[in-house]
Scaffold this motif. Structure first.
Motif: not given
Ligand code: 6PG
Length: 251
Positions: A32, A35, A40, A71
């Motif tokens: 996370k 991202l 990605q 992603r």
């Protein structure tokens, strides 16, 4: 650039299930974080048997903790020279425990073609690795997951193996005595990862963990695992694997 001075972080959990839960939360957190900054994330999965439990936990994370799996680009740290349906295939293990439960699209999965002739498998995977951000001509993973053998091997880099000296190519291969042909990311690629998470479970690895992490004075770093110096290295251990570390009481 690999950082040879940063001390590894060591997380010790009371048992294997707690280890899998905590490692899954950490993997999700790291993905996370990536991202939040990039469109990605590039992840290399570990093989063997230990990660099964981690991948199952990743598949069961509450939505609030899970990254946007769509992603993530999934790669492998190593593979055996077997077809994707073979019981020993690292890809098969990940497909059963992670890709299918999460509904990961085939376009996000980049396996090493263990069933193909070696030169074809190497050429295909090297081409796939070109999709990653490059640094010093090598792919830079956001996160690499690794297990460790009781001989201190990581991925398919075994003690005294010529593959440990591979610096030209990002992925390499060799016939290994008693193990058949293996494919592995090379040590420079492992060390170029932004994060590397080592997952080690069980009393059978406690002596090797102690040798790798313990305070044995000035013992030369002979184990492959001791040659890991990524930007950030995190050990996730259960108590059984950590029991020989200084200060760890066996419960
Ligand atoms: C493999 C793995 C290998 C594995 C260790 C530990 O393909 O076998 O990449 O490096 O992580 O051998 O295996 P276990 O988790 O089964 O103990």
């Amino acid at each position: 650039m690999a950082n040879a001075t940063a001390k590894p972080a060591i997380q010790i959990q009371p048992d294997q299930q707690a280890l899998f839960r905590q490692a899954a939360q950490r993997v999700a957190e790291l993905l996370k974080q990536t991202l939040a900054q990039r469109p990605q994330a590039f992840l290399a999965l570990a093989g063997g048997s230990t990660p099964r439990g981690l991948y199952q936990q990743l598949g069961q994370l509450p939505t609030s903790l899970a990254p946007d799996w769509q992603r993530i680009q999934f790669f492998f740290g190593d593979e055996r020279a077997v077809p994707p349906e073979h019981p020993e295939s690292n890809y098969r293990m990940a497909r059963e425990t992670l890709f299918e439960p999460l509904g990961i699209a085939a376009s996000q999965i980049h396996r090493i073609q263990g069933e193909a002739p070696p030169e074809q498998a190497l050429a295909d995977y090297r081409q796939r690795l070109q999709a990653l951000p490059q640094q010093d001509g090598r792919p830079c993973f956001d996160l690499i997951l690794l297990g460790m053998g009781d001989d201190g091997h990581i991925a398919s880099l075994f003690p005294h193996s010529a593959l440990l000296a591979e610096t030209e190519h990002s992925v390499c291969s060799a016939e290994l005595a008693g193990r058949g042909r293996r494919y592995s990311l090379s040590l420079p690629v492992l060390n170029q990862a932004r994060h590397l998470l080592l997952l080690v479970s069980g009393a059978g690895k406690a002596a090797t963990v102690q040798q790798a992490l313990g305070t044995i004075p000035a013992q030369p770093p002979t184990l492959p695992v001791q040659q890991l110096h990524p930007q950030r290295l995190e050990w996730f251990l259960d108590q059984a694997a950590a029991q020989q570390l200084p200060g760890e009481n066996v419960s």
